[in-house]
Design an enzyme around this catalytic site. Structure first.
Site, mmCIF file in Angstrom:
data_model
loop_
_atom_site.group_PDB
_atom_site.id
_atom_site.type_symbol
_atom_site.label_atom_id
_atom_site.label_comp_id
_atom_site.label_asym_id
_atom_site.label_seq_id
_atom_site.Cartn_x
_atom_site.Cartn_y
_atom_site.Cartn_z
ATOM 1 N N CYS A 5 38.721 39.825 35.552
ATOM 2 C CA CYS A 5 38.751 41.265 35.635
ATOM 3 C C CYS A 5 38.089 41.736 36.907
ATOM 4 O O CYS A 5 37.540 40.960 37.670
ATOM 5 C CB CYS A 5 37.987 41.862 34.458
ATOM 6 S SG CYS A 5 38.657 41.407 32.865
ATOM 7 N N GLY A 32 43.269 42.662 37.674
ATOM 8 C CA GLY A 32 43.672 42.929 36.297
ATOM 9 C C GLY A 32 44.631 44.088 36.218
ATOM 10 O O GLY A 32 44.385 45.136 36.795
ATOM 11 N N ASN A 106 33.283 41.047 33.843
ATOM 12 C CA ASN A 106 34.212 40.059 34.380
ATOM 13 C C ASN A 106 33.609 38.687 34.108
ATOM 14 O O ASN A 106 32.513 38.393 34.596
ATOM 15 C CB ASN A 106 34.402 40.272 35.885
ATOM 16 C CG ASN A 106 35.162 39.131 36.555
ATOM 17 O OD1 ASN A 106 34.895 38.794 37.701
ATOM 18 N ND2 ASN A 106 36.097 38.529 35.856
ATOM 19 N N GLY A 107 34.317 37.894 33.337
ATOM 20 C CA GLY A 107 33.820 36.557 33.040
ATOM 21 C C GLY A 107 34.034 36.222 31.582
ATOM 22 O O GLY A 107 34.806 36.868 30.887
ATOM 23 N N CYS A 243 32.879 29.878 41.448
ATOM 24 C CA CYS A 243 34.280 29.539 41.167
ATOM 25 C C CYS A 243 35.038 29.408 42.481
ATOM 26 O O CYS A 243 35.209 30.386 43.197
ATOM 27 C CB CYS A 243 34.890 30.652 40.315
ATOM 28 S SG CYS A 243 36.677 30.519 40.151
ATOM 29 N N TYR A 249 42.794 31.520 45.158
ATOM 30 C CA TYR A 249 43.877 32.359 44.661
ATOM 31 C C TYR A 249 43.488 33.778 44.302
ATOM 32 O O TYR A 249 44.169 34.736 44.659
ATOM 33 C CB TYR A 249 44.509 31.724 43.411
ATOM 34 C CG TYR A 249 45.479 32.649 42.704
ATOM 35 C CD1 TYR A 249 46.739 32.886 43.242
ATOM 36 C CD2 TYR A 249 45.120 33.317 41.533
ATOM 37 C CE1 TYR A 249 47.626 33.761 42.623
ATOM 38 C CE2 TYR A 249 45.998 34.188 40.908
ATOM 39 C CZ TYR A 249 47.254 34.407 41.455
ATOM 40 O OH TYR A 249 48.119 35.278 40.855
ATOM 41 N N ASP A 354 49.210 28.029 47.226
ATOM 42 C CA ASP A 354 47.779 27.810 46.990
ATOM 43 C C ASP A 354 47.549 26.828 45.855
ATOM 44 O O ASP A 354 46.617 26.031 45.901
ATOM 45 C CB ASP A 354 47.082 29.137 46.669
ATOM 46 C CG ASP A 354 47.574 29.707 45.359
ATOM 47 O OD1 ASP A 354 48.804 29.797 45.174
ATOM 48 O OD2 ASP A 354 46.748 30.038 44.497
ATOM 49 N N CYS A 441 31.838 25.472 40.437
ATOM 50 C CA CYS A 441 32.462 25.162 39.151
ATOM 51 C C CYS A 441 33.803 24.524 39.477
ATOM 52 O O CYS A 441 34.687 25.170 40.039
ATOM 53 C CB CYS A 441 32.659 26.415 38.298
ATOM 54 S SG CYS A 441 33.458 26.033 36.723
ATOM 55 N N CYS A 444 38.273 23.088 36.311
ATOM 56 C CA CYS A 444 39.738 23.046 36.212
ATOM 57 C C CYS A 444 40.343 21.893 37.016
ATOM 58 O O CYS A 444 41.482 21.508 36.764
ATOM 59 C CB CYS A 444 40.347 24.385 36.619
ATOM 60 S SG CYS A 444 40.028 24.852 38.332
HETATM 61 P P1 AMP Z 1 52.739 27.994 38.049
HETATM 62 O O1 AMP Z 1 54.081 28.580 38.207
HETATM 63 O O2 AMP Z 1 52.244 28.116 36.636
HETATM 64 O O3 AMP Z 1 52.584 26.619 38.593
HETATM 65 O O4 AMP Z 1 51.737 28.937 38.857
HETATM 66 C C1 AMP Z 1 51.483 28.747 40.195
HETATM 67 C C2 AMP Z 1 51.692 30.017 40.938
HETATM 68 O O5 AMP Z 1 50.989 31.074 40.308
HETATM 69 C C3 AMP Z 1 51.181 29.915 42.339
HETATM 70 O O6 AMP Z 1 52.090 30.584 43.178
HETATM 71 C C4 AMP Z 1 49.856 30.632 42.305
HETATM 72 O O7 AMP Z 1 49.689 31.400 43.469
HETATM 73 C C5 AMP Z 1 49.913 31.508 41.102
HETATM 74 N N1 AMP Z 1 48.700 31.415 40.266
HETATM 75 C C6 AMP Z 1 47.784 30.455 40.257
HETATM 76 N N2 AMP Z 1 46.822 30.699 39.345
HETATM 77 C C7 AMP Z 1 47.150 31.851 38.752
HETATM 78 C C8 AMP Z 1 46.555 32.644 37.734
HETATM 79 N N3 AMP Z 1 45.419 32.274 37.166
HETATM 80 N N4 AMP Z 1 47.177 33.797 37.387
HETATM 81 C C9 AMP Z 1 48.321 34.168 37.982
HETATM 82 N N5 AMP Z 1 48.931 33.451 38.937
HETATM 83 C C10 AMP Z 1 48.362 32.312 39.328
#
Ligand code: AMP
Length: 475
Positions: A5, A32, A106-107, A243, A249, A354, A441, A444
């Protein structure tokens, strides 16, 4: 309930807080999109307006006019678990014997249940399953027995997990960053007062000056009427748990977090990515917008390679993750991006993003690029494989949805259909951030967390050692 958030708080001299809060929430909208809210205090009473949806849809003129007072806090929410309804939207408000509280969080706490059970035993009634309400009740209870700073300190000693909070206690605005500094929070000066915000872009938007990041375990108390602020180092830990994914991202590239410009970090990660796994190709393409800074750093490091836009983004489609089901998510990728054939056809392409979470985006993009005539597609990723869920507030799905949870890189390459695939190393992240690995952290990407989480491996013990800041005395 975990939430990634955006939070903000302002205290101003002779000016209504609602409008600056509203603008700053716009600047934090990327953190958010589910709900938005503002709580203000006019010296006599608290005012609140919380609505589902984007900031621009959640408030109209009349709503802002109703938010009287020169102090207040705001929140944008992106729920990643728990119910998606107005009960969970924030700021959370509660009135009790010694005043009113508003909280923006946020958290994600890791001991919510224990604290909730304890407070329930003492007669507290809860209306949601959220951890923010637990923090509010714990703080309200402590405020009945202690002064403000001591009450917050007690709450900090009781709750564990990640939290950047902005809080109104009547007409005093507080900012609090968890002892491990997991989520960002910074403080800035405005023309007529002070601001606390998740990211510095909120301060920029209001034409203010960033003062500094709030330190892990530090409480900032903004004086009513924007006259200054005090800080209290409530607890100190010998290790942080920042983080890294904020840099990779989540945060806006124009934000400065813990003294580092996110854009510079991403470009440097892109450069490292080339150093670690650069490959000859005709053209380097970013996945817009998340891969752009990485791709520009990568292309700058590579010689004789064209950096081009090969995928056009439809800016009117929200983030893919807003879609609740996998089906809709797949549809969303095609809604969102369209290839520019001329930059792709007959070429070998390096596609840079990313991160890969579920693999849906990469899979779809590679299909799009092949349809557009790409001869070879080499995927390069500016983060390590995401092998485990995030419990600290970033939406990372569960293990069975994570493509890297039980596959090696070669299996993933095959599954997404790329000719080659490489991720960035954890060391490159730590070195770029100028941080010891143990101060990040990395849950993941390693599966070992700097917190005690049921059913997961802990990478260390966290015992906040108490140190008194100004005005803090031990009970
Ligand atoms: P995916 O399609 O699930 O592999 O998601 C990867 C894509 O979503 C990449 O283009 C990232 O930039 C973006 N992304 C990565 N983490 C998140 C997140 N927590 N929430 C929304 N988008 C994300």
């Amino acid at each position: 309930m975990d939430e990634k958030c955006g939070v903000v708080g302002v205290s101003l001299a002779d000016r209504e807080a609602a409008r600056p809060l509203y603008y700053s929430l716009y600047a934090l909208q990327h953190r958010g999109q589910e709900s938005a809210g503002i709580v203000t205090h006019d010296g006599f009473q608290q005012h609140s307006h919380v609505e589902m949806g984007l900031v621009g849809d959640a408030f109209d003129e009349a709503d802002l006019a109703g938010l009287a007072g020169s102090v207040g806090i705001g929140h944008v929410r992106y729920p990643t678990a728990g119910s998606v309804d107005k009960d969970c939207a924030q700021p959370f408000t509660v009135s009790f014997k010694s005043g009113s509280l508003g909280l923006s969080h946020n958290g994600n706490l890791v001991n919510t249940e224990a604290v909730r059970d304890e407070l329930a035993e003492l007669g507290h009634a809860f209306t949601s399953d959220g951890d923010t309400e637990v923090i509010a009740h714990d703080l309200a209870r402590n405020l009945l027995e202690s002064d403000l700073v001591r009450a917050v300190k007690r709450t900090v000693e009781r709750i564990h997990g990640s939290y950047s909070l902005t809080i109104t206690h009547d007409d005093t605005v507080l900012g609090l960053r968890d002892p491990q500094g997991n989520r960002p929070l910074c403080i800035g000066e405005l023309d007529s007062g002070y601001i606390l915000a998740s990211e510095s872009v909120a301060i920029d938007t209001l034409g203010g000056e960033v003062i500094r990041d709030v330190r892990p375990g530090e409480l900032v108390v903004l004086h009513p009427d924007g006259e200054g602020y005090d800080t209290y180092q409530l607890v100190e830990t010998d290790r942080t748990a920042n983080c890294f994914f904020e840099y990779v991202y989540f945060a806006r590239p124009d934000s400065i977090i813990d003294d580092k410009l996110v854009y510079d970090v991403r470009r440097e990660l892109g450069r490292r990515l080339y150093e670690e796994s650069g490959i000859d190709s005709d053209v380097v393409l970013p996945v817009p917008d998340s891969g752009r800074a990485f791709a520009s750093g990568y292309a700058a490091a590579a010689e004789d390679v064209e950096f081009a836009e090969g995928l056009m983004k439809n800016r009117y489609v929200g983030r893919t993750f807003i879609m609740p089901t996998q089906d809709k998510r797949e549809q969303a990728v095609r809604l969102k991006l369209n290839p520019i054939k001329n930059t792709i056809e007959g070429k070998s392409v390096t596609l840079i993003d990313d991160s890969i979470v579920r693999g849906t985006t990469s899979n779809q993009l590679i299909e799009l690029l092949r349809d557009a005539g790409a001869e070879e597609i080499h995927m390069r990723i500016g983060a390590p494989p995401i092998v485990a869920p995030c419990y600290m507030g970033i939406d990372m799905a569960s293990r069975d949805e994570l493509i890297a949870a039980d596959r090696d890189v070669e299996d993933i390459r095959e599954e997404i259909g790329a000719d080659s695939l490489s991720y960035l190393s954890i060391d490159a992240i730590a070195e770029t951030l100028g941080t010891d690995r143990r101060d990040l952290c990395l849950g993941c990407v390693t599966g070992a967390y700097p917190y005690d989480i049921d059913g997961e491996t802990t990478d260390r013990e966290i015992v906040p050692s108490e140190v008194g800041g100004p005005g803090v005395a031990d009970d």
